[in-house]
Structures are given as C-alpha cells and as structure tokens.
Design an enzyme around this catalytic site. Structure first.
Site, PDB file in Angstrom:
ATOM      1  N   PRO A 143       0.819  -1.221   0.000  1.00 20.32           N
ATOM      2  CA  PRO A 143       0.000   0.000   0.000  1.00 20.32           C
ATOM      3  C   PRO A 143       0.847   1.263   0.000  1.00 20.32           C
ATOM      4  CG  PRO A 143      -0.078  -1.074   2.157  1.00 20.32           C
ATOM      5  CD  PRO A 143       0.721  -1.973   1.260  1.00 20.32           C
ATOM      6  N   GLY A 180       6.182  -1.986  -6.706  1.00 17.31           N
ATOM      7  CA  GLY A 180       7.357  -1.740  -7.529  1.00 17.31           C
ATOM      8  C   GLY A 180       8.267  -2.959  -7.454  1.00 17.31           C
ATOM      9  N   ASP A 181       9.525  -2.767  -7.841  1.00 12.59           N
ATOM     10  CA  ASP A 181      10.450  -3.892  -7.860  1.00 12.59           C
ATOM     11  C   ASP A 181      10.859  -4.360  -6.461  1.00 12.59           C
ATOM     12  OD1 ASP A 181      10.721  -4.142 -10.727  1.00 12.59           O
ATOM     13  OD2 ASP A 181      11.712  -2.192 -10.640  1.00 12.59           O
ATOM     14  N   ARG A 208      11.043  12.464  -9.755  1.00 14.00           N
ATOM     15  CA  ARG A 208      12.062  12.652  -8.737  1.00 14.00           C
ATOM     16  C   ARG A 208      13.428  12.204  -9.242  1.00 14.00           C
ATOM     17  NH1 ARG A 208      10.796   7.512  -4.650  1.00 14.00           N
ATOM     18  NH2 ARG A 208      12.755   6.464  -5.032  1.00 14.00           N
ATOM     19  N   GLY A 264       4.564   0.805  -8.386  1.00 15.18           N
ATOM     20  CA  GLY A 264       5.605   1.406  -7.563  1.00 15.18           C
ATOM     21  C   GLY A 264       6.231   2.590  -8.278  1.00 15.18           C
TER      22      GLY A 264
HETATM   23  P1  ADP Z   1       8.675   1.689  -4.880  1.00 14.78           P
HETATM   24  O1  ADP Z   1       8.958   1.322  -6.310  1.00 14.78           O
HETATM   25  O2  ADP Z   1       7.813   2.898  -4.784  1.00 14.78           O
HETATM   26  O3  ADP Z   1       9.905   1.769  -4.051  1.00 14.78           O
HETATM   27  P2  ADP Z   1       8.096  -0.958  -3.874  1.00 14.78           P
HETATM   28  O4  ADP Z   1       6.873  -1.773  -4.059  1.00 14.78           O
HETATM   29  O5  ADP Z   1       9.296  -1.390  -4.593  1.00 14.78           O
HETATM   30  O6  ADP Z   1       7.754   0.533  -4.283  1.00 14.78           O
HETATM   31  O7  ADP Z   1       8.327  -0.902  -2.311  1.00 14.78           O
HETATM   32  C1  ADP Z   1       9.333  -0.260  -1.665  1.00 14.78           C
HETATM   33  C2  ADP Z   1       9.543  -0.876  -0.299  1.00 14.78           C
HETATM   34  O8  ADP Z   1       8.410  -0.738   0.539  1.00 14.78           O
HETATM   35  C3  ADP Z   1       9.798  -2.368  -0.320  1.00 14.78           C
HETATM   36  O9  ADP Z   1      11.166  -2.623  -0.266  1.00 14.78           O
HETATM   37  C4  ADP Z   1       9.125  -2.895   0.935  1.00 14.78           C
HETATM   38  O10 ADP Z   1      10.068  -3.417   1.845  1.00 14.78           O
HETATM   39  C5  ADP Z   1       8.516  -1.695   1.585  1.00 14.78           C
HETATM   40  N1  ADP Z   1       7.195  -1.954   2.172  1.00 14.78           N
HETATM   41  C6  ADP Z   1       6.307  -2.925   1.873  1.00 14.78           C
HETATM   42  N2  ADP Z   1       5.186  -2.801   2.605  1.00 14.78           N
HETATM   43  C7  ADP Z   1       5.359  -1.728   3.394  1.00 14.78           C
HETATM   44  C8  ADP Z   1       4.560  -1.089   4.408  1.00 14.78           C
HETATM   45  N3  ADP Z   1       3.347  -1.516   4.702  1.00 14.78           N
HETATM   46  N4  ADP Z   1       5.094   0.015   4.995  1.00 14.78           N
HETATM   47  C9  ADP Z   1       6.299   0.486   4.674  1.00 14.78           C
HETATM   48  N5  ADP Z   1       7.109  -0.088   3.742  1.00 14.78           N
HETATM   49  C10 ADP Z   1       6.650  -1.172   3.118  1.00 14.78           C
END
Ligand code: ADP
Ligand code: MG
Length: 477
Positions: free
Chosen positions: A110, A167-168, A272, A198
């Site tokens: 989320p 995301g990844d 960004r 993501g």
């Molecule tokens: P983005 O591409 O925006 O970085 P990702 O899906 O790759 O998005 O997620 C980034 C990080 O968020 C992941 O490494 C994961 O560990 C972390 N994450 C997953 N769930 C949560 C949560 N509920 N709160 C905070 N961080 C989270």
C-alpha cells in the site's frame, strides 16, 4: 473445425472454432475473430448465452493511428443448452490446457509509488481476474520485509503463482523469501509476476517489452492470466556470511545516489529521478574503489588484464565466497563456484558509476541495458570512470532509448561475476555513497544520507556478485 449457427448482435452468424483455438463469427455484414489463447480473458455462460471476455489488439486513436488492447464482451446466443454446453466445455478446456494459473497469491504494497496499489488492484486487476475465473488470496504488506517473511513461510503448493502489486522492491523481497526456504529449489518453480504500482517498475516493463506488449497495468495483468512463463537469471550477492539475491540491478555511484537520496522527494513520483539526476550531475561525485569482473565469452578483450598487485587484492576478497556454499543460511546453495583467478579483470581508480543489470529496463522509462536478456546467464555491466559533466548529461539523456551505451564515456559488457570494493569520495566529499540493490539500499558509506542501521550489508569490504542462469520463473507476456 467445429461450426454452429448462433445469434450475435441480433443476426444469425456462423460460429467456427479451429483446432488451434481461433474462434470466428461471421454474418452477411460482419466478421470477427479471436485467438482464444491470446485474446480471451475467460468465458461465462448461462442457459443459452455464452459470453467471451476479450482483450484484443485493436486500432485506437482518432484515425486508428495506434494499436492497443481493448476490453470487450462478445455475447453469443445458442439454440439449445446442450449445444452451448459442448461449445463451452471445448473452449474452456482449450484455455485450461494453456497452463493458465487458477490460484494466485497476491501481495499489495500500500505504500509503494504514489500509494495507489490498492486502488489499482480494485479498479483494474480484480475485474480481469474475475473475468478469467482466477481465484486469489490477497495480502497487504504491513512493514518492510513482510513480503519476505510471507514468501518464506507460505504454502507454495496452494498456488500457481505469486503476484506483487508494487514496484520492484516487493518482488525482491519475495524472491529472497523463497530462496531462504529449505525447499528453495521447488519454490523457484513458482511463477512470479508484477503488476506495476511502484516508483520503479523495471521488471514489469522488461517482461512486457519482451512480449512486445505496451507497459500498463491491464497488459501486465493479462500476461499473468495467460500464464506464459520465462526463466529468469538470479544474481547472488555475497559479503562474508551475508547473502542476498537480486533479479534487477545493482548500482554504485551516481545511479545509486539518485535512487536512494531522491527518496526524500517521493511526492514527485517518477520525476524525482530526473530532477535529482540533474542535481547529481551538476554536483558530480566520484568514488575511489576497485572493480573486478569476469567477462562473458566474447567480451574478454574489453579491458585490461589483471595486474600483480591487483591479484593480491583479489585474493584477499574472493576467498570469502568459497567457504559457505550455502550451508549457513539454510536456503539457496546453488552454483556459487568462484571463477579461476586468471579469468578476472580488474579496474582501480575513480568511478562515477558501476551498474549491473539483469534485465533491460531499470525502471519503466530507463532502458539501462539494451542487450540484457532474461535468462542468458550473464549480467550486463556499465562503467563510467572519468568524464565531463557535459558528456555525462548527454549520455544520461539517452537512457530512455538505450543509446547511452554507445557513448564514449561508457564501458558496456556482459559478465559472469563481479567483485566490488567501494571506497570514499574523491576530493574529500563527506557523502559516502551507496550500493543499491533493485532500488533499495544494500550498504551505505559513512556520512551517506539516511539511517543505515538496518542495511543488509556493510560498506567498504568487497561484495561478490555471481549469477545463476534461469533460476527463477516469471510470468511473461
Ligand atoms: P517503490 O517502487 O515505490 O519503491 P516498492 O513496491 O518497490 O515501491 O516498495 C518499496 C519498499 O516498501 C519495499 O522494499 C518494501 O520493503 C517496503 N514496504 C512494503 N510494505 C510496506 C509497508 N506496509 N510500509 C512500509 N514499507 C513497506
Ligand atoms: Mg541476464
């Protein structure tokens, strides 16, 4: 070939189905067709009516100028329910025989990207899964590493695939969780999918690009529903006893700095990266360090051979990798063989960038490694040493179409293994830099932005990276 008279759009139409699953309906004014395997999400029926949920390539735009997939229901009325029965069963059996997943484990982050993952799932993914008759278990991640824990303990026999709406970063956690299991070999047969939600969605873009599908949530969902599979190389990153796995990228230097430090501008979304890249090019940092690599066949001549003193440096770092061979961490214990000393090449000095890619796209807009293949068994390595800000900017502006690799400031080759010992900034800059793995911090130097207390690895001592051909399995367009 089967054939039947049915009613479609108020007219009698001839319906035909070929052995290879091409369904046509034709009347005096009109003819249309779908390839069941490629264009159909699923079917439903009631007593006399068969509905096909199609998602087929069609012309869109004012003058039919571009083609993209269009969602449409095709309704066919049959004379009697027995005939409909046999058509329905025949078509459903055809779809079932394509290896389509029936039960998915879906993880939603989320907090990924612009925090839209839940909405994306409800509005775009779920209707497609319903149309395809795919059942699923839904799980929101509640904290960092939650997805890793879930993947480590889940009942894999219950599912035909794991899908990350994220995301990844979340995919990386799932991969690491699966590889930490004692039944990791079996777990690696589990198909993994990503619905892009993501900031960085390089894997979703790479698998869609592979299948010539455009990058969007619907196409990513459909690729999973169709169930096509591709094997995927997995990189293993080792520092002493510490082991991590990656399927996307590892960066040190400007790309890692941008990835990590631009976190504080999350609200800007994808922009960004662009904005912060400009800042980093203007205030360019160079890092001291040592990079050793084993070139893939055909790339042996690309750079200088190992020198005597460097060979000592190598032996002090690489023997680390030989000892464990996997036993300590209970999970993955695959091909960790370390290449012979004579196979290594080494570079010392100042670096602006060292970038390892396992797939072509680093994010949905950055074609970092145009020659990278999902399962060639190699990593693509990009290196930038000394160059001017102008040259760097010129080359970064070409990242979106992959032509930056032709730039004179860039070395681009394929490798089997890498050993990286990152050092501090040249000219005494205090920011220590980062190594990023699939967009997350793996290790950070002293003085680097953020709290490094939870970083998986420590900075300074060498990090060894090897790759195992086709270890993981992904849904592929
Ligand atoms: P983005 O591409 O925006 O970085 P990702 O899906 O790759 O998005 O997620 C980034 C990080 O968020 C992941 O490494 C994961 O560990 C972390 N994450 C997953 N769930 C949560 C949560 N509920 N709160 C905070 N961080 C989270
Ligand atoms: Mg590869």
């Amino acid at each position: 070939m089967w054939s039947e008279d049915v009613e479609h759009d108020g007219r009698i139409a001839k319906l035909t189905l070929s052995e290879d699953g091409v369904l046509c309906w034709t009347n005096s004014a009109f003819s249309d067709s779908v390839i069941l395997r490629e264009d159909v999400l699923g079917l439903s029926r009631d007593r006399f009516t068969l509905t096909l949920f199609t998602f087929k390539l069609g012309k869109v735009g004012c003058f039919g100028s571009s083609s993209s997939r269009v969602r449409k229901d095709v309704v066919l009325h049959f004379r009697d329910s027995n005939t409909l029965d046999s058509w329905y069963q025949r078509m459903q059996a055809f779809l079932d025989n394509q290896g389509r997943p029936k039960r998915l484990y879906i993880l939603i982050n989320p907090f990924g990207g612009k925090k839209l993952a839940k909405r994306i799932f409800q509005q775009k993914v779920k209707p497609f899964l319903s149309a395809a008759g795919v059942s699923f278990t839904l799980q929101e991640t509640e904290y960092r590493n939650h997805a890793k824990e879930l993947a480590k303990s889940m009942e894999i026999s219950q599912y035909d695939g794991i899908v990350c709406v994220s995301g990844d970063g979340l995919l990386l956690e799932v991969l690491n969780g699966l590889l930490a299991r004692s039944d990791w070999k079996m777990a690696m047969k589990m198909r993994l999918g990503v619905i892009p939600a993501g900031t960085g969605n390089g894997m979703a873009k790479s698998v869609l690009h592979y299948g010539n599908e455009s990058y969007n949530v619907e196409n990513a969902t459909f690729a999973i529903i169709r169930g096509n599979t591709h094997s995927l190389d997995v990189a293993t990153v080792v520092q002493g006893q510490n082991v991590h796995h990656s399927v996307l990228s590892l960066a040190w230097g400007i790309v890692a700095d941008v990835d990590i430090e631009s976190e504080r501008f999350r609200g800007l979304g994808e922009l960004r990266n662009d904005i912060y890249s400009l800042i980093r090019i203007t205030r360019l940092r160079k890092y001291r360090g040592t990079l050793a690599y084993v070139p893939a066949p055909g790339y042996e001549g690309s750079l200088d051979h190992i020198s005597r003193e460097d060979s000592d440096l190598l032996s002090s770092s690489i023997p680390d990798m030989n000892i464990e061979k996997g036993q300590q961490w209970g999970g993955y214990s695959g091909s960790m063989s370390v290449p012979e000393k004579s196979e290594w090449r080494i570079m010392n000095g100042n670096f602006i960038l060292v970038w390892l890619m396992n797939v072509p796209w680093a994010t949905q807009t950055v074609l970092a490694a145009p020659k990278a293949e999902l399962s060639d068994g190699f990593l693509d390595l990009l290196i930038i040493k000394e160059c001017s800000r102008r040259e760097l900017l010129k080359s970064f502006l070409k990242l979106s179409d992959g032509t930056h690799v032709k730039s004179k400031i860039m070395d681009y080759l394929k490798v089997r293994a890498v050993c990286l010992a990152p050092g501090g900034q040249v000219n005494g800059g205090v920011e220590g830099g980062y190594i990023s793995l699939d967009g997350e911090v793996l290790a950070r130097g002293a003085g680097a932005y953020g709290d490094g207390s939870k970083d998986p690895m420590c900075y300074g001592s060498s990090i060894y990276i090897t790759v195992e051909k086709g270890l993981a399995t992904v849904f592929c367009a």
